[in-house]
Design an enzyme around this catalytic site. Structure first.
Site, mmCIF file in Angstrom:
data_model
loop_
_atom_site.group_PDB
_atom_site.id
_atom_site.type_symbol
_atom_site.label_atom_id
_atom_site.label_comp_id
_atom_site.label_asym_id
_atom_site.label_seq_id
_atom_site.Cartn_x
_atom_site.Cartn_y
_atom_site.Cartn_z
ATOM 1 C CG LEU A 156 -0.463 0.232 2.606
ATOM 2 C CD1 LEU A 156 -0.298 1.690 2.939
ATOM 3 C CD2 LEU A 156 -1.431 -0.408 3.585
ATOM 4 C CD GLU A 158 2.458 6.352 5.204
ATOM 5 O OE1 GLU A 158 2.504 7.573 5.398
ATOM 6 O OE2 GLU A 158 3.140 5.529 5.835
ATOM 7 C CG LEU A 253 11.004 7.580 -14.208
ATOM 8 C CD1 LEU A 253 10.966 7.377 -15.716
ATOM 9 C CD2 LEU A 253 12.429 7.342 -13.697
ATOM 10 C CB ALA A 255 13.619 15.168 -10.825
ATOM 11 N N GLY A 256 13.042 15.565 -7.724
ATOM 12 C CA GLY A 256 12.669 16.478 -6.644
ATOM 13 C C GLY A 256 13.691 16.448 -5.533
ATOM 14 C CB CYS A 263 8.055 2.222 3.225
ATOM 15 S SG CYS A 263 6.602 2.088 4.269
ATOM 16 C CE LYS A 323 2.494 9.146 -0.845
ATOM 17 N NZ LYS A 323 2.446 7.712 -1.199
ATOM 18 N NE ARG A 330 6.014 6.826 10.165
ATOM 19 C CZ ARG A 330 5.407 5.641 10.165
ATOM 20 N NH1 ARG A 330 5.747 4.735 11.055
ATOM 21 N NH2 ARG A 330 4.471 5.365 9.276
HETATM 22 C C1 UGA Z 1 6.118 2.848 -0.511
HETATM 23 C C2 UGA Z 1 5.827 1.961 -1.742
HETATM 24 O O1 UGA Z 1 5.532 2.801 -2.852
HETATM 25 C C3 UGA Z 1 4.651 1.018 -1.472
HETATM 26 O O2 UGA Z 1 4.440 0.169 -2.570
HETATM 27 C C4 UGA Z 1 4.966 0.184 -0.220
HETATM 28 O O3 UGA Z 1 3.891 -0.674 0.116
HETATM 29 C C5 UGA Z 1 5.238 1.110 0.943
HETATM 30 O O4 UGA Z 1 6.329 1.986 0.619
HETATM 31 C C6 UGA Z 1 5.568 0.279 2.153
HETATM 32 O O5 UGA Z 1 6.580 -0.420 2.136
HETATM 33 O O6 UGA Z 1 4.783 0.259 3.102
HETATM 34 P P1 UGA Z 1 5.001 5.062 0.519
HETATM 35 O O7 UGA Z 1 6.143 5.060 1.491
HETATM 36 O O8 UGA Z 1 3.628 5.252 1.043
HETATM 37 O O9 UGA Z 1 4.974 3.665 -0.311
HETATM 38 O O10 UGA Z 1 5.279 6.248 -0.512
HETATM 39 P P2 UGA Z 1 5.655 6.361 -2.058
HETATM 40 O O11 UGA Z 1 4.480 6.770 -2.823
HETATM 41 O O12 UGA Z 1 6.429 5.203 -2.509
HETATM 42 O O13 UGA Z 1 6.645 7.632 -1.993
HETATM 43 C C7 UGA Z 1 7.873 7.548 -1.282
HETATM 44 C C8 UGA Z 1 8.663 8.815 -1.446
HETATM 45 O O14 UGA Z 1 9.164 8.934 -2.764
HETATM 46 C C9 UGA Z 1 7.889 10.109 -1.187
HETATM 47 O O15 UGA Z 1 8.697 10.960 -0.401
HETATM 48 C C10 UGA Z 1 7.667 10.690 -2.566
HETATM 49 O O16 UGA Z 1 7.554 12.069 -2.560
HETATM 50 C C11 UGA Z 1 8.923 10.231 -3.279
HETATM 51 N N1 UGA Z 1 8.787 10.147 -4.750
HETATM 52 C C12 UGA Z 1 7.924 9.260 -5.303
HETATM 53 C C13 UGA Z 1 9.589 10.941 -5.566
HETATM 54 O O17 UGA Z 1 10.412 11.748 -5.077
HETATM 55 N N2 UGA Z 1 9.474 10.822 -6.923
HETATM 56 C C14 UGA Z 1 8.622 9.957 -7.494
HETATM 57 O O18 UGA Z 1 8.570 9.889 -8.750
HETATM 58 C C15 UGA Z 1 7.820 9.155 -6.669
#
Ligand code: UGA
Length: 435
Positions: A156, A158, A253, A255-256, A263, A323, A330
């Protein structure tokens, strides 16, 4: 046979899993050792913010399909499938701290009986943990206890937790017996997602490999972003251009300022540790971590360069959560960035739609001036720094923002705005990965 479900641990994963199984018609008992959390849930409130979750929990509580307790024994007696969804934070050695999982396994074991049960790992755990749990449970369970330990990692996200739980891309179940397979296939029959049945070790590894791959994609595009800034290319175009190739894909993909959350950072670190314990070097993931750390510093340097110096300057920070659509702070990039700016003498005014109270616990008010909206943050500011891409920020009255800022400088860590539009509005606008 009607399958009853017990979920041990009512954090993000446990609570969402509990509510979603209840929504699918199962009777679910959620357990947490934190009596305060259970009291909050029983009084109809949620300990966390997740879109749609409050309604889902409430609806299923009133249908009597979702109940909460602090008693693990009650869950074991009630349930046919017991999910362990307690935290696996990083330990001091960089590996996962499994103390909560092991404690729960012992408690579950003591309450087992001759009625067959499945004990399912939901928490993210190192490969080999299910095997250890089997040994622990056998040791503490009565001799007549009948059970299977399985691995059923969660995927999942968040902020989209309900959708990604009810409609996942896939369901992964690692198991060893036909009996467990029968129950798990039945349990997930209504989820309409492909079910992948594997051995225990592969299921455990899929989770770490998936999260690390996602982190790798983000660090990859962030490394490209730095090259784009130096070469005059635009990372958004490059990401689009490579993402159209189906073998690469367009997701993850953006960037930021890098990835945060409970996680990705922890799982990448744990995976490096797991690999090394097994005698495998994983320098690739170490580079992923180092690019991610540097991306936060890169953002601070960008603000500094644009401001001259940040000493005594007012920096308006928009967004504190890791996000959008969550109050979770965290491992949020916001923490390192705000702390870095304060160390350099900046005065930081911060706003977030949901995460201020959580951030106050680790960055107390006084060090940071927390304010009630974006305009209060921007008023008199020398720079507006965007950390989280909340929808609310997309709809800001930019004319008003420009009027109330001391200097119309926007440094956008999430590339939320169109640079040409921002310049037309009179801002000096800097994003990540383009000039
Ligand atoms: C992540 C995984 O995406 C889930 O599949 C997994 O179940 C979860 O961890 C877990 O292990 O419980 P989550 O931590 O909720 O989910 O957040 P993500 O949507 O993966 O984003 C993680 C971070 O990456 C955020 O800080 C987001 O801003 C950043 N991000 C994401 C980017 O900087 N660029 C992107 O293109 C995508």
């Amino acid at each position: 046979m009607k399958i009853n479900i017990g979920i041990i641990g009512c954090g993000y994963v446990g609570l969402v899993t509990a509510a979603c199984f209840a929504e699918r018609g199962y009777k679910v008992l959620g357990v947490d050792s934190d009596a305060g959390k259970i009291k909050t849930l029983l009084s109809g409130h949620l300990p966390i913010y997740e879109p749609g979750l409050a309604e889902l929990v409430k609806r299923n509580q009133s249908r009597k399909r979702l109940v909460f307790s602090t008693d693990i024994g009650q869950a074991v007696r009630f349930a046919d499938v017991i999910f362990i969804a307690v935290g696996t934070p990083l330990g001091d050695n960089g590996g996962a701290d499994l103390s909560q999982v092991k404690r729960v396994a012992r408690e579950v074991a003591k309450n087992l009986s001759s009625r067959y049960k499945i004990i399912a790992e939901k928490s993210t755990v190192p490969v080999g943990t299910a095997e250890q749990l089997k040994t622990t449970i056998r040791k503490y369970a009565p001799a007549r206890a009948e059970f299977d330990v399985i691995s059923n990692p969660e995927f999942l996200q968040e902020g989209r937790a309900i959708k990604t739980t009810l409609y996942p891309d896939r369901i992964v179940v690692g198991l060893e017996t036909k009996r467990a397979e029968g129950v798990m296939r039945k349990l997930y029959a209504s989820f309409k997602a492909p079910i992948l049945i594997t051995d225990l070790e592969s299921a455990e590894l899929i989770k770490h490999a998936a999260n690390s791959f996602l982190a790798m994609k983000i660090s990859y595009i962030n490394a490209i972003a730095q090259i784009c800034e130096k070469s005059g290319a635009d990372v958004r175009k490059v990401a689009y251009g490579i993402g159209l190739d189906k073998r690469i894909g367009r997701e993850f993909l953006r960037a930021g300022i890098g990835y945060g959350g409970f996680c990705l950072p922890k799982d990448v670190s744990a995976f490096v540790h797991i690999a090394e314990k097994l005698g495998c070097k994983f320098d690739l993931l170490k580079a992923v971590q180092s690019i991610n750390r540097d991306q936060r510093q890169h953002f601070i340097r960008k603000i500094e360069k644009a401001c001259g110096s940040v000493k005594h300057k007012k920096i308006a920070v928009l967004g504190l959560s890791f996000k959008p659509d969550t109050d979770d702070i965290r491992e949020s990039p916001a923490f390192d960035i705000i702390r870095g700016l304060i160390r350099k003498g900046a005065i930081v005014a911060a706003y977030d739609p949901k995460a201020i109270n959580n951030m106050k616990k680790i960055l107390p008010a006084g060090k940071v001036h927390y304010v009630g909206n974006s305009y209060q943050a921007a008023s008199g500011a020398d720079c507006l720094a965007i950390i989280t891409e909340w929808d609310e920020f997309k709809n800001l009255d930019l004319k008003r923002i420009k009027r109330i800022m001391k200097t119309p400088l926007v440094v956008d860590g999430r590339n939320m705005f169109d640079p040409q539009m921002m310049e037309k509005q009179g801002f000096n606008y800097l994003g990540i990965g383009f000039k």
